[in-house]
Design an enzyme around this catalytic site. Structure first.
Site, PDB file in Angstrom:
ATOM      1  N   ARG A  66       5.382  10.870  -2.142  1.00 22.26           N
ATOM      2  CA  ARG A  66       5.212  10.381  -0.768  1.00 22.26           C
ATOM      3  C   ARG A  66       6.089  10.667   0.000  1.00 22.26           C
ATOM      4  NH1 ARG A  66       4.787   4.207   1.265  1.00 22.26           N
ATOM      5  NH2 ARG A  66       3.844   4.877   3.182  1.00 22.26           N
ATOM      6  N   PRO A 120       0.871  -1.054  -0.074  1.00 25.54           N
ATOM      7  CA  PRO A 120      -0.018  -0.025  -0.039  1.00 25.54           C
ATOM      8  C   PRO A 120       0.768   1.140   0.024  1.00 25.54           C
ATOM      9  CG  PRO A 120      -0.179  -1.158   2.134  1.00 25.54           C
ATOM     10  CD  PRO A 120       0.575  -2.005   1.114  1.00 25.54           C
ATOM     11  N   ASN A 121       0.236   2.188  -0.773  1.00 30.54           N
ATOM     12  CA  ASN A 121       0.983   3.604  -0.759  1.00 30.54           C
ATOM     13  C   ASN A 121       2.364   3.516  -1.644  1.00 30.54           C
ATOM     14  OD1 ASN A 121      -1.176   4.947   0.599  1.00 30.54           O
ATOM     15  ND2 ASN A 121      -0.296   3.728   2.330  1.00 30.54           N
ATOM     16  N   TYR A 166      11.329   8.411   1.506  1.00 29.21           N
ATOM     17  CA  TYR A 166      11.278   7.452   0.466  1.00 29.21           C
ATOM     18  C   TYR A 166      11.671   7.671  -0.850  1.00 29.21           C
ATOM     19  CZ  TYR A 166       7.834   5.278   3.752  1.00 29.21           C
ATOM     20  OH  TYR A 166       7.364   4.896   4.966  1.00 29.21           O
ATOM     21  N   ASN A 177       7.460  -5.833  -0.885  1.00 31.08           N
ATOM     22  CA  ASN A 177       7.493  -4.575   0.012  1.00 31.08           C
ATOM     23  C   ASN A 177       6.013  -4.641   0.503  1.00 31.08           C
ATOM     24  OD1 ASN A 177       7.720  -2.561   1.697  1.00 31.08           O
ATOM     25  ND2 ASN A 177       8.627  -1.178   0.185  1.00 31.08           N
ATOM     26  N   ARG A 213      13.142   3.815  12.872  1.00 34.69           N
ATOM     27  CA  ARG A 213      11.878   4.459  12.827  1.00 34.69           C
ATOM     28  C   ARG A 213      10.729   4.467  14.054  1.00 34.69           C
ATOM     29  NH1 ARG A 213       9.228   4.548   7.075  1.00 34.69           N
ATOM     30  NH2 ARG A 213       8.035   6.165   7.956  1.00 34.69           N
ATOM     31  N   GLU A 232      11.933  -9.930   1.704  1.00 32.49           N
ATOM     32  CA  GLU A 232      11.293  -8.702   2.116  1.00 32.49           C
ATOM     33  C   GLU A 232      12.097  -7.410   1.960  1.00 32.49           C
ATOM     34  OE1 GLU A 232      10.430  -8.989   6.325  1.00 32.49           O
ATOM     35  OE2 GLU A 232       9.591  -6.945   6.139  1.00 32.49           O
ATOM     36  N   ALA A 269       2.947  -0.836   4.982  1.00 29.38           N
ATOM     37  CA  ALA A 269       2.195  -0.688   6.226  1.00 29.38           C
ATOM     38  C   ALA A 269       1.826  -2.230   6.522  1.00 29.38           C
ATOM     39  CB  ALA A 269       1.017   0.117   6.220  1.00 29.38           C
ATOM     40  N   HIS A 291      12.447  -3.221   2.342  1.00 30.82           N
ATOM     41  CA  HIS A 291      11.845  -1.828   2.729  1.00 30.82           C
ATOM     42  C   HIS A 291      12.850  -0.765   2.283  1.00 30.82           C
ATOM     43  CE1 HIS A 291       8.768  -3.548   5.108  1.00 30.82           C
ATOM     44  NE2 HIS A 291       9.833  -4.430   5.598  1.00 30.82           N
TER      45      HIS A 291
END
Ligand code: DQA
Length: 147
Positions: A18, A10-11, A23, A75, A108, A99, A78, A101
């Site tokens: 964004r 998502p996103n 990012y 990825n 974070r 995976e 969220a 990121h």
């Protein structure tokens, strides 16, 4: 040729617009183009999807084997921090999964520092900006070529 499924969660459709301080400026289209170039050099085929919907991601993972996929680069965005359903889908499909990121999730907010996904993956790459995908693709290509 081996087939790799890349799932952007998502996103990530908003990459480049964004939170660019976190990012970066690269758009998803440019990133996908770069990954396609690397895949061509590595002689693997890519199937690339982006979804903002947890159930759709579960469906895509569930169908991966039937579609001839040999490995997955994901990825989960969220959903990394919340999705038992995506974790279970990865366990169920029994394919190698890497995976990735863009940001370093361990540097974070507290809620981002736990991945429900990483314990069921072959490995995780986090914190190298969009290069995380490049490193992740190399990793999954190596894995599928060994199988
Ligand atoms: C992310 C990190 C997640 O915490 C966040 O929700 C994202 C992107 C990353 O690539 O750094 O959407 O997965």
């Amino acid at each position: 040729m081996k087939k790799i499924l890349i799932i952007h969660g998502p996103n990530l459709n908003l990459l480049g617009q964004r939170q660019t301080d976190v990012y970066g400026n690269m758009t998803l289209d440019k990133l996908n183009l770069r990954l396609e170039e690397l895949a061509a050099e590595a002689k693997v085929l890519l199937s690339i999807v982006q979804s903002n919907h947890e159930g759709e991601i579960v469906d895509i993972i569930g169908k991966a084997k039937d579609e001839g996929i040999n490995g997955i680069l994901i990825n989960p965005a969220a959903y990394t921090h919340t999705s038992v359903a995506i974790r279970d889908a990865i366990l169920a499909v029994n394919l190698p999964v890497v995976e990735v990121h863009i940001s370093n999730i361990y540097a974070r907010e507290d809620f981002r520092q736990k991945s429900l996904i990483s314990p069921v993956c072959t490995g995780q790459i986090s914190g190298f900006g969009s290069e995380s995908y490049v490193l992740g693709l190399k990793a999954i290509v190596d894995i599928v070529n060994k199988v």
